[in-house]
Motif scaffolding. Structure first.
Motif, mmCIF file in Angstrom:
data_model
loop_
_atom_site.group_PDB
_atom_site.id
_atom_site.type_symbol
_atom_site.label_atom_id
_atom_site.label_comp_id
_atom_site.label_asym_id
_atom_site.label_seq_id
_atom_site.Cartn_x
_atom_site.Cartn_y
_atom_site.Cartn_z
ATOM 1 N N LYS A 38 0.795 -1.235 -0.030
ATOM 2 C CA LYS A 38 -0.221 0.095 0.180
ATOM 3 C C LYS A 38 0.878 1.413 -0.169
ATOM 4 N N THR A 39 1.901 1.052 0.563
ATOM 5 C CA THR A 39 2.891 2.442 0.858
ATOM 6 C C THR A 39 3.494 2.509 -0.634
ATOM 7 N N ALA A 40 4.038 1.338 -1.032
ATOM 8 C CA ALA A 40 4.699 1.472 -2.297
ATOM 9 C C ALA A 40 3.782 1.960 -3.345
ATOM 10 N N SER A 56 6.289 7.967 3.021
ATOM 11 C CA SER A 56 6.430 7.016 4.173
ATOM 12 C C SER A 56 5.234 6.514 4.670
ATOM 13 N N SER A 57 5.191 5.569 5.561
ATOM 14 C CA SER A 57 4.003 5.098 6.124
ATOM 15 C C SER A 57 3.709 5.957 7.350
ATOM 16 N N PRO A 58 2.602 6.600 7.159
ATOM 17 C CA PRO A 58 2.118 7.519 8.233
ATOM 18 C C PRO A 58 1.646 6.821 9.601
ATOM 19 N N PHE A 76 -3.294 8.622 4.553
ATOM 20 C CA PHE A 76 -3.634 8.421 5.864
ATOM 21 C C PHE A 76 -3.102 6.772 6.152
ATOM 22 N N ASP A 77 -3.259 6.509 7.238
ATOM 23 C CA ASP A 77 -2.911 5.149 7.706
ATOM 24 C C ASP A 77 -3.736 4.859 8.838
ATOM 25 N N MET A 78 -4.995 4.347 8.645
ATOM 26 C CA MET A 78 -6.101 3.978 9.667
ATOM 27 C C MET A 78 -5.905 2.669 10.152
ATOM 28 N N ILE A 104 -5.683 6.223 1.260
ATOM 29 C CA ILE A 104 -6.104 5.725 2.762
ATOM 30 C C ILE A 104 -5.640 4.440 2.912
ATOM 31 N N GLU A 105 -4.440 3.918 3.686
ATOM 32 C CA GLU A 105 -4.164 2.763 3.851
ATOM 33 C C GLU A 105 -4.997 2.288 5.080
ATOM 34 N N TRP A 106 -5.317 0.935 4.998
ATOM 35 C CA TRP A 106 -6.019 0.263 6.099
ATOM 36 C C TRP A 106 -7.566 0.807 5.877
HETATM 37 MG MG LIG Z 1 1.900 0.966 4.708
#
Ligand SMILES: [Mg+2]
Ligand SMILES: Nc1ncnc2c1ncn2[C@@H]1O[C@H](COP(=O)(O)OP(=O)(O)O)[C@@H](O)[C@H]1O
Length: 147
Positions: A38-40, A56-58, A76-78, A104-106
């Motif tokens: 997801k971050t990639a 980078s992953s938040p 976002f990273d939920m 939005i991740e997750w």
């Molecule tokens: Mg990630």
């Protein structure tokens, strides 16, 4: 809906890049396990929007802001979101109202409050170590990445 198979991280970034070229506002909701990519994908997406920032992953900040010349992308990273207070404090609703672009991740964790018209990206690992399936619903890529 379209499905893509990638064999390494660069190919996943490329799919993200192609999607980023077509999107200027609204929500890109990503689904997929830890390490799916997801971050990639987001790294490529930001580049596709014309934004040159370190992505980078938040995970700890919950949201990273990437400013481009024309647009701002909110990443976002939920994963750790727990309840409405958390969500309000990230600015999710404010950015939505502004008509910004949010990726939005997750998204699994905020399924109930995703806009109906969001783009959905689901990344799944396969039995082959570096292979991923990427399903995109709600948007078309300008170029066929298999070319
Ligand atoms: Mg990630
Ligand atoms: N086809 C692929 N697509 C994306 N990442 C891959 C792929 N193959 C291997 N990887 C590796 O998987 C990891 C994905 O990490 P990341 O993008 O942070 O995942 P997530 O944000 O979903 O937790 C990276 O270490 C990357 O090198």
């Amino acid at each position: 809906m379209a499905n893509y198979k990638t064999n390494n991280v660069n190919e996943t970034e490329k799919i993200g890049f192609l999607l980023g070229q077509t999107v200027r506002s609204g929500v890109v909701a990503m689904f997929g396990d830890l390490g799916a990519g997801k971050t990639a994908f987001t790294r490529g997406f930001a580049k596709g929007m014309g934004i040159n920032c370190d992505v980078s992953s938040p995970t700890f900040a919950l949201v990273n802001e990437y400013r481009g010349e024309k647009q701002t992308l909110y990443h976002f990273d939920m994963y750790r979101i727990s309840g409405w207070d958390d969500l309000y404090s990230t600015g999710y609703f404010d950015y939505l109202d502004e008509g910004a672009c949010l990726i939005i991740e997750w998204s699994e964790n905020i399924e109930a409050i995703l806009p109906d018209d969001c783009i959905r990206v689901t990344i799944t690992k396969t039995e082959n170590t570096d292979e991923r399936n990427i399903e995109i619903v709600g948007a078309e890529l300008l170029e066929n990445p298999c070319n």
